[in-house]
Design a protein around this motif. Sequence first.
Motif, PDB file in Angstrom:
ATOM      1  N   TYR A 241       0.868  -1.182   0.000  1.00  0.00           N
ATOM      2  CA  TYR A 241       0.000   0.000   0.000  1.00  0.00           C
ATOM      3  C   TYR A 241       0.899   1.224   0.000  1.00  0.00           C
ATOM      4  O   TYR A 241       1.673   1.454   0.929  1.00  0.00           O
ATOM      5  CB  TYR A 241      -0.922  -0.033   1.214  1.00  0.00           C
ATOM      6  N   PRO A 243       1.681   5.537  -1.351  1.00  0.00           N
ATOM      7  CA  PRO A 243       1.075   6.848  -1.596  1.00  0.00           C
ATOM      8  C   PRO A 243       0.903   7.087  -3.099  1.00  0.00           C
ATOM      9  O   PRO A 243       1.484   6.377  -3.923  1.00  0.00           O
ATOM     10  CB  PRO A 243       2.106   7.809  -0.994  1.00  0.00           C
ATOM     11  N   GLU A 281      -2.366  11.537  -2.235  1.00  0.00           N
ATOM     12  CA  GLU A 281      -3.005  10.517  -1.410  1.00  0.00           C
ATOM     13  C   GLU A 281      -1.944   9.793  -0.574  1.00  0.00           C
ATOM     14  O   GLU A 281      -0.943   9.315  -1.100  1.00  0.00           O
ATOM     15  CB  GLU A 281      -3.727   9.506  -2.294  1.00  0.00           C
ATOM     16  N   ASP A 282      -2.145   9.760   0.727  1.00  0.00           N
ATOM     17  CA  ASP A 282      -1.256   9.033   1.632  1.00  0.00           C
ATOM     18  C   ASP A 282      -2.000   7.796   2.149  1.00  0.00           C
ATOM     19  O   ASP A 282      -3.197   7.612   1.894  1.00  0.00           O
ATOM     20  CB  ASP A 282      -0.831   9.927   2.791  1.00  0.00           C
ATOM     21  N   VAL A 283      -1.284   6.952   2.875  1.00  0.00           N
ATOM     22  CA  VAL A 283      -1.862   5.754   3.477  1.00  0.00           C
ATOM     23  C   VAL A 283      -1.652   5.833   4.985  1.00  0.00           C
ATOM     24  O   VAL A 283      -0.554   6.173   5.447  1.00  0.00           O
ATOM     25  CB  VAL A 283      -1.209   4.466   2.934  1.00  0.00           C
ATOM     26  N   GLY A 309      -0.322  10.999   6.454  1.00  0.00           N
ATOM     27  CA  GLY A 309      -0.985   9.752   6.815  1.00  0.00           C
ATOM     28  C   GLY A 309      -1.116   9.598   8.316  1.00  0.00           C
ATOM     29  O   GLY A 309      -2.139   9.117   8.821  1.00  0.00           O
ATOM     30  N   LEU A 342      -5.895  -0.113   7.363  1.00  0.00           N
ATOM     31  CA  LEU A 342      -5.138   0.747   6.468  1.00  0.00           C
ATOM     32  C   LEU A 342      -6.146   1.619   5.728  1.00  0.00           C
ATOM     33  O   LEU A 342      -7.083   1.099   5.104  1.00  0.00           O
ATOM     34  CB  LEU A 342      -4.309  -0.074   5.483  1.00  0.00           C
ATOM     35  N   ARG A 344      -7.213   5.173   3.315  1.00  0.00           N
ATOM     36  CA  ARG A 344      -6.854   6.172   2.313  1.00  0.00           C
ATOM     37  C   ARG A 344      -6.949   7.567   2.928  1.00  0.00           C
ATOM     38  O   ARG A 344      -7.966   7.909   3.563  1.00  0.00           O
ATOM     39  CB  ARG A 344      -7.817   6.075   1.122  1.00  0.00           C
ATOM     40  N   ASN A 362     -12.292   4.098   1.221  1.00  0.00           N
ATOM     41  CA  ASN A 362     -11.283   4.628   2.145  1.00  0.00           C
ATOM     42  C   ASN A 362     -10.635   3.542   2.998  1.00  0.00           C
ATOM     43  O   ASN A 362      -9.669   3.810   3.698  1.00  0.00           O
ATOM     44  CB  ASN A 362     -11.910   5.681   3.068  1.00  0.00           C
ATOM     45  N   PHE A 364      -8.577   0.343   2.838  1.00  0.00           N
ATOM     46  CA  PHE A 364      -7.765  -0.530   1.998  1.00  0.00           C
ATOM     47  C   PHE A 364      -7.706  -1.953   2.560  1.00  0.00           C
ATOM     48  O   PHE A 364      -7.733  -2.926   1.813  1.00  0.00           O
ATOM     49  CB  PHE A 364      -6.330   0.004   1.908  1.00  0.00           C
TER      50      PHE A 364
END
Length: 374
Positions: A241, A243, A281-283, A309, A342, A344, A362, A364
């Motif tokens: 996963y 970014p 987009e970060d995780v 994140g 995890l 989004r 959102n 993951f």
Amino acid sequence: MAPSPEAVRLARRLRELRESQRLTQKDVSRALSADTRVAVATISSWESQSNPKLPPEERLRSYALLFATPSMPERLPREQDLSGSERETFTKLHRELVTLRDDVRHQQADSPSGNGSYTFDFESGRITIICPEAPKDGRSPLADENNPNHTRLYKYADLDALIEMWGHVRASNPELRVRHRLPSEVSADHLSGHLVVLGGTAWNQLTGRLLRVLNELPIKQLSVDDLADGEIFRSRDGREYRPVWEELKDVKPDEAPSKAKLEEIQAQDAWDGRTPRELIEDVALLARLRNPFNRSRTITICSGVYSRGVLGAVRALTDDAVRERNEAYLASRFPSGTFGLLLRVPVVNGEAVTPDMEISENRFYEWSPDEEDE
């Protein structure tokens, strides 16, 4: 939102006990502060009819000791010092107050969206928020202890996440001790309480150690060759996963900073060769487990590939806009209170957007130890 009838009954009973001996809230505060200070505002919050706070169970025992005697004692008596009739009164009153408190807890469990603040509403124990230490090259000169204007917090990374978490945990637990520490400052005493660990493994070595200890969590954070400033997540099934970056069009390649400058400001990943990029987009990792150093306490991990994140993981349970929905989702999806997610974390104009867990896109990855046992 109006308080539950169960919460109002407990608050009213505490007030009745105080008024039965014509005591002020300050009197009760002083009597209960023999070991750990209890503020007058805390007594007031426990008695509030409009927004009552739930007292820890051990405080109800103190109430029972205090009002087991016919007159106000100079200090909180010990159970062994009570007379036979006083001990009988203490036992009866303690049982009554604990039952009232249990009714409130049961009502909250049945209505998870009622108050919207359960994950960080702790029963008892000390709470330590562990924040990563910023790299020395990236610190302000004010982080130096020899500077007359030294400011300790300049040593901290993920300050946005720390301030957000600190304020929320303090507000949710006014009667408990809440501290924040750097990984290098953590002692055995800190590890035996509730832990909230912020940040990834690069800047917070304790996170990496705990993730190795917490083998039950099927999510690992690891460094990869193509990212210099963050660490990706990998689930037990081998999925990664990462970014999401987007190429910027309005910056000329010849404006690219030097590699040394990018290393200094921790922004190497913002350039793909000589092409500038924007993080869109970060995780985030949000996990709640039993503390491996004290199974009666918890550990909460809020991490991210990058700092946005980390902030997204924290704000998932502190942001007023979505906190109640997210708490309700966790209570329904993970009734044991143990989980790993995890998430989004969209980034818009440089700002992390709080993930709404009700939106399936959102989420993951989700894990619960209960599901592994099935």
